[in-house]
Design a protein around this motif. Sequence first.
Motif, short mmCIF file in Angstrom:
data_model
loop_
_atom_site.label_atom_id
_atom_site.label_comp_id
_atom_site.label_asym_id
_atom_site.label_seq_id
_atom_site.Cartn_x
_atom_site.Cartn_y
_atom_site.Cartn_z
N ALA A 84 0.83 -1.20 0.00
CA ALA A 84 0.00 0.00 0.00
C ALA A 84 0.87 1.26 0.00
N ALA A 85 1.92 1.25 0.78
CA ALA A 85 2.82 2.41 0.84
C ALA A 85 3.50 2.65 -0.50
N VAL A 86 3.94 1.59 -1.16
CA VAL A 86 4.58 1.74 -2.48
C VAL A 86 3.57 2.27 -3.49
N LEU A 87 2.35 1.75 -3.47
CA LEU A 87 1.33 2.23 -4.40
C LEU A 87 1.02 3.71 -4.17
N LYS A 88 0.91 4.11 -2.92
CA LYS A 88 0.55 5.49 -2.58
C LYS A 88 1.70 6.48 -2.74
N ASN A 89 2.94 6.03 -2.45
CA ASN A 89 4.08 6.96 -2.40
C ASN A 89 5.13 6.74 -3.48
N GLY A 90 5.06 5.60 -4.17
CA GLY A 90 6.11 5.27 -5.12
C GLY A 90 7.34 4.76 -4.38
N ARG A 91 8.31 4.28 -5.18
CA ARG A 91 9.57 3.80 -4.57
C ARG A 91 10.56 3.55 -5.69
N GLY A 92 11.76 4.02 -5.53
CA GLY A 92 12.77 3.85 -6.57
C GLY A 92 12.25 4.43 -7.87
N GLY A 93 12.21 3.62 -8.93
CA GLY A 93 11.71 4.08 -10.23
C GLY A 93 10.22 3.98 -10.38
N MET A 94 9.52 3.45 -9.38
CA MET A 94 8.07 3.29 -9.49
C MET A 94 7.36 4.56 -9.06
N PRO A 95 6.49 5.07 -9.94
CA PRO A 95 5.72 6.27 -9.56
C PRO A 95 4.61 5.91 -8.57
N ALA A 96 4.08 6.90 -7.94
CA ALA A 96 2.99 6.73 -6.97
C ALA A 96 1.67 6.59 -7.72
N ILE A 97 1.49 5.45 -8.40
CA ILE A 97 0.31 5.29 -9.24
C ILE A 97 -0.98 5.24 -8.43
N ALA A 134 -1.62 7.08 -5.71
CA ALA A 134 -1.73 8.26 -4.85
C ALA A 134 -3.15 8.79 -4.76
N SER A 135 -3.91 8.66 -5.83
CA SER A 135 -5.28 9.19 -5.82
C SER A 135 -6.33 8.08 -5.67
N TRP A 136 -5.88 6.84 -5.44
CA TRP A 136 -6.82 5.73 -5.27
C TRP A 136 -7.51 5.79 -3.92
N THR A 137 -8.73 5.27 -3.88
CA THR A 137 -9.43 5.12 -2.61
C THR A 137 -8.80 3.94 -1.85
N ASP A 138 -9.12 3.84 -0.58
CA ASP A 138 -8.64 2.70 0.22
C ASP A 138 -9.16 1.40 -0.38
N GLN A 139 -10.39 1.40 -0.90
CA GLN A 139 -10.96 0.21 -1.50
C GLN A 139 -10.19 -0.20 -2.76
N GLN A 140 -9.81 0.77 -3.58
CA GLN A 140 -9.03 0.45 -4.78
C GLN A 140 -7.67 -0.13 -4.41
N THR A 141 -7.04 0.45 -3.41
CA THR A 141 -5.74 -0.07 -2.96
C THR A 141 -5.90 -1.49 -2.42
N SER A 142 -6.91 -1.71 -1.62
CA SER A 142 -7.16 -3.05 -1.08
C SER A 142 -7.44 -4.05 -2.19
N SER A 143 -8.19 -3.63 -3.19
CA SER A 143 -8.49 -4.51 -4.32
C SER A 143 -7.22 -4.89 -5.07
N MET A 144 -6.32 -3.94 -5.26
CA MET A 144 -5.06 -4.23 -5.95
C MET A 144 -4.22 -5.20 -5.11
N ILE A 145 -4.18 -5.01 -3.82
CA ILE A 145 -3.41 -5.91 -2.96
C ILE A 145 -3.99 -7.32 -3.03
#
Length: 67
Positions: A34-47, A49-60
């Motif tokens: 969740a932190a990587v999705l929201k904040n990015g890391r290394g070369g990965m952008p914070a894709i 950042a604007s997702w809802t908690d439900q969208q993040t949970s669904s991706m996980i």
Amino acid sequence: MVNQCMACHGEGLKGGLGPDLHGVVEKLKPEGVAAVLKNGRGGMPAIGASWTDQQTSSMIEYLKALK
């Protein structure tokens, strides 16, 4: 959402420009993913950042199910 991931992580998210995402939830734990999705890391952008908690949970949950 997954189409954005495939751009770097390749077909089936098995690796490409970005790493293979199989097992990433076990490695980073759900909160780490969740932190990587929201904040990015290394070369990965914070894709997620604007997702809802439900969208993040669904991706996980999707990433957990990768075989």
